[in-house]
Scaffold this active site. Structure first.
Site, PDB file in Angstrom:
ATOM      1  N   HIS A 397      -7.375   2.717  -4.774  1.00  0.00           N
ATOM      2  CA  HIS A 397      -6.477   3.713  -4.192  1.00  0.00           C
ATOM      3  C   HIS A 397      -7.105   5.083  -4.423  1.00  0.00           C
ATOM      4  O   HIS A 397      -7.395   5.465  -5.554  1.00  0.00           O
ATOM      5  CB  HIS A 397      -5.091   3.664  -4.828  1.00  0.00           C
ATOM      6  CG  HIS A 397      -4.141   4.665  -4.234  1.00  0.00           C
ATOM      7  ND1 HIS A 397      -3.360   4.385  -3.131  1.00  0.00           N
ATOM      8  CD2 HIS A 397      -3.880   5.952  -4.563  1.00  0.00           C
ATOM      9  CE1 HIS A 397      -2.654   5.461  -2.820  1.00  0.00           C
ATOM     10  NE2 HIS A 397      -2.948   6.426  -3.672  1.00  0.00           N
ATOM     11  N   CYS A 398      -7.292   5.814  -3.333  1.00  0.00           N
ATOM     12  CA  CYS A 398      -7.963   7.111  -3.432  1.00  0.00           C
ATOM     13  C   CYS A 398      -6.954   8.243  -3.302  1.00  0.00           C
ATOM     14  O   CYS A 398      -6.350   8.417  -2.232  1.00  0.00           O
ATOM     15  CB  CYS A 398      -9.021   7.234  -2.335  1.00  0.00           C
ATOM     16  SG  CYS A 398      -9.886   8.826  -2.386  1.00  0.00           S
ATOM     17  N   PRO A 399      -6.748   9.026  -4.353  1.00  0.00           N
ATOM     18  CA  PRO A 399      -5.806  10.147  -4.252  1.00  0.00           C
ATOM     19  C   PRO A 399      -6.303  11.257  -3.336  1.00  0.00           C
ATOM     20  O   PRO A 399      -5.509  12.031  -2.814  1.00  0.00           O
ATOM     21  CB  PRO A 399      -5.698  10.637  -5.702  1.00  0.00           C
ATOM     22  CG  PRO A 399      -6.970  10.212  -6.354  1.00  0.00           C
ATOM     23  CD  PRO A 399      -7.348   8.928  -5.701  1.00  0.00           C
ATOM     24  N   ASN A 403      -4.440   7.476   0.315  1.00  0.00           N
ATOM     25  CA  ASN A 403      -4.272   6.153   0.910  1.00  0.00           C
ATOM     26  C   ASN A 403      -5.103   5.149   0.123  1.00  0.00           C
ATOM     27  O   ASN A 403      -6.011   5.527  -0.628  1.00  0.00           O
ATOM     28  CB  ASN A 403      -4.733   6.172   2.371  1.00  0.00           C
ATOM     29  CG  ASN A 403      -4.213   5.001   3.178  1.00  0.00           C
ATOM     30  OD1 ASN A 403      -3.446   4.180   2.668  1.00  0.00           O
ATOM     31  ND2 ASN A 403      -4.619   4.917   4.432  1.00  0.00           N
TER      32      ASN A 403
END
Length: 567
Positions: A397-399, A403
């Protein structure tokens, strides 16, 4: 808590080992003696003991000799009860074929064999008994049906199966307690509460006697994990029980600081209370964090625009590539941000059908079944705790893009990193060009350190932007190199690389692990497949729908590669 149980008329919950007759139960179940140890002497056993140990031959011998399978023992417990609690499926089939009553009440708790199997957590036995017509809605001596027992003892797979077979998720027991209330009161883990919430349970129902909601019961039990889940599910923090007490009142009575703080924060989030300055600051930080990815990318873009590359630089070789890079960065960022990362979707009917199929084939294991999304997890997928959904071929999960990165947007994420790295290089190039044109320096004469002071004093803002660009260049470069190494050399995701030991497809046996390059087909082929390079049809990448792949077979002859099979 005992006061609440007594007033509600609840009998204290008995664990299976407390079910009478204890001598039979402990002897038959807890010791779990193998048959080989008794191969010479079980011919003298009575039918109850033989049933407990699953000695089918001895049981059949006694039944054929005239023993009535419906005859209860002196404690009013039938053979079917003993077979159910000890998970003797072959004996259950045999006894029912000989006339055993599938819903016979017996024992101290006046329970059916299905109740006994549910308490013990034997899903396979529950499935078998229900195939023979056992009724899970019948209540035992405590007034509980099977779904209430499964929720009390934390048997999430049984809760899922019973609801999928038609049991009401909001069914009340004799005391007006729902499965959610029992799970909140008895089970100090995310399951089965999380599963019940996914089934759209009524979170704010009150019980029959106290009018306590599930949140009240969780506070009474000090069940902090479930409290967080209920608050996330919009449980009413101001609901009052029959005494006019809210969950916050109960938390204050118990002087539990954690519960008090979380319940107060929930009230403030709904606008019931005015938070103090420090709490407002904390809440603001949360909102700032959620938009941090947008702020990050906008800062870089605005800073680049602010630099406004010197107009005298060649338009074709500087400005046009810069504009193209900017458009490509925006495009890949937008696709990474808004694209479906590979969410595994299913309708309500499909979810229930999957649960029933897995349960009846003995495969309803929480390691392959997501109790939140109510789906069988495809291989290489993972449930993201941030997005609260299962993602196919989950990477991380990439902040920064807000997304998950999965099968649906991983290529765009790599494009975003690449063009972001290029943009940072443009920023550094713009800073150097600015200093060369607008700042008087004596680098050749005075050396590097004096040069730094000269450019810093000439434009402190530009100097800070250059340092900021260098910092971002380092972590973006490291990230893109790690990603490329995993994609090209290993053919795995970040999640698989970090958690390989957790996944069954990386193991031949529980003690023998497969190599990390299980999914690798060589660097060039890995890159072709990942980026789906076609070259006008000259190359054919292998595309796999990872949302529907559930098993994998490792080719041990070649040492790598695999064959995929669908569910």
């Amino acid at each position: 808590m005992e006061e609440y149980e007594k007033e509600a008329g609840c009998v204290p919950i008995l664990h299976p080992e407390e079910i009478k007759p204890q001598s039979h139960y402990n002897h038959g179940y807890s010791e779990n003696v193998s048959r080989k140890n008794h191969v010479d002497d079980y011919s003298t056993w009575d039918i109850v003991k033989a049933t407990q140990y699953g000695i089918f031959e001895r049981c059949r011998e006694l039944v054929e000799a005239g023993f009535d399978v419906r005859q209860p023992d002196k404690e009013n417990v039938t053979l079917l009860h003993w077979a159910a609690i000890n998970n003797r499926i072959d004996l259950v089939k045999y006894y029912i074929s000989k006339g055993a009553i599938v819903d016979q009440l017996g024992g101290d708790l006046n329970s059916t064999p299905l109740h006994w199997a549910t308490r013990q957590g034997h899903l396979s036995m529950v499935v078998q008994l229900m195939k023979y017509g056992a009724d899970p809605s019948l209540i035992d001596g405590e007034g509980c049906s099977c779904v209430h027992l499964a929720a009390q003892f934390g048997h999430t797979s049984i809760v899922a199966y019973l609801i999928a077979k038609g049991q009401d998720v909001d069914m009340m027991d004799q005391n007006g307690m729902t499965p959610l209330m029992w799970a909140a009161y008895r089970t100090h883990s995310v399951d089965p509460t999380r599963l019940l919430l996914t089934f759209n349970v009524s979170v704010n129902l009150g019980d029959k006697y106290h009018k306590n909601t599930a949140l009240h019961w969780a506070v009474l039990a000090g069940n902090t994990t479930v409290i967080s889940l209920l608050l996330d599910a919009n449980a009413n923090v101001d609901a009052q029980n029959i005494k006019g007490e809210t969950p916050l009142d109960l938390a204050k009575q118990r002087k539990n600081v954690w519960m008090i703080n979380h319940l107060q924060e929930a009230r403030q989030a709904k606008g019931y209370d005015s938070p103090s300055y420090l709490k407002r600051l904390k809440m603001d930080k949360v909102h700032i964090h959620t938009d941090k990815h947008e702020a990050h990318i906008l800062v870089i873009h605005e800073s680049t625009i602010f630099l406004n590359l010197p107009v005298h630089l060649p338009f074709a070789t500087v400005h046009v590539p810069f504009l193209i890079n900017t458009l490509a960065l925006f495009y890949n960022f937008g696709k990474s941000w808004k694209s479906d990362p590979g969410i595994i979707k299913a309708s309500e009917e499909q979810k229930k059908k999957t649960i029933v199929e897995l349960a009846e084939t003995g495969s309803l294991d929480l390691s392959i079944f997501c109790s939140t999304c109510l789906i069988r997890k495809p291989i290489r997928s993972k449930h993201c705790a941030v997005c609260n959904r299962c993602i196919a071929k989950f990477d991380h999960h990439c902040p920064w893009v807000g997304n998950c990165v999965g099968i649906g947007n991983h290529r765009y994420f790599m494009g975003y990193l690449f063009f972001l790295l290029c943009m940072i290089c443009w920023m550094m190039y713009g800073c150097i060009s600015y200093w060369r044109i607008h700042c008087a320096t004596s680098y050749a004469k005075d050396g590097f350190w004096l040069y730094l002071t000269q450019i810093a004093s000439c434009s402190p803002w530009m100097f800070w932007m250059f340092l900021n660009s260098v910092f971002h260049f380092m972590w973006v470069a490291v990230l893109i190199m790690c990603q490329l190494y995993q994609i090209a050399a290993l053919g795995i995701t970040t999640n698989e690389r970090m958690n390989a030991r957790r996944y069954k497809h990386f193991k031949v046996t529980p003690f023998v692990s497969l190599p990390l390059y299980l999914h690798s087909h060589g660097c060039i082929r890995n890159l072709i497949d990942f980026f789906e390079i076609r070259c006008c049809g000259l190359i054919r990448p292998v595309t796999v729908d990872w949302t529907t792949q559930y098993t994998i077979e490792y080719d041990q002859t070649s040492g790598s590669g695999y064959q995929l099979r669908k569910f």
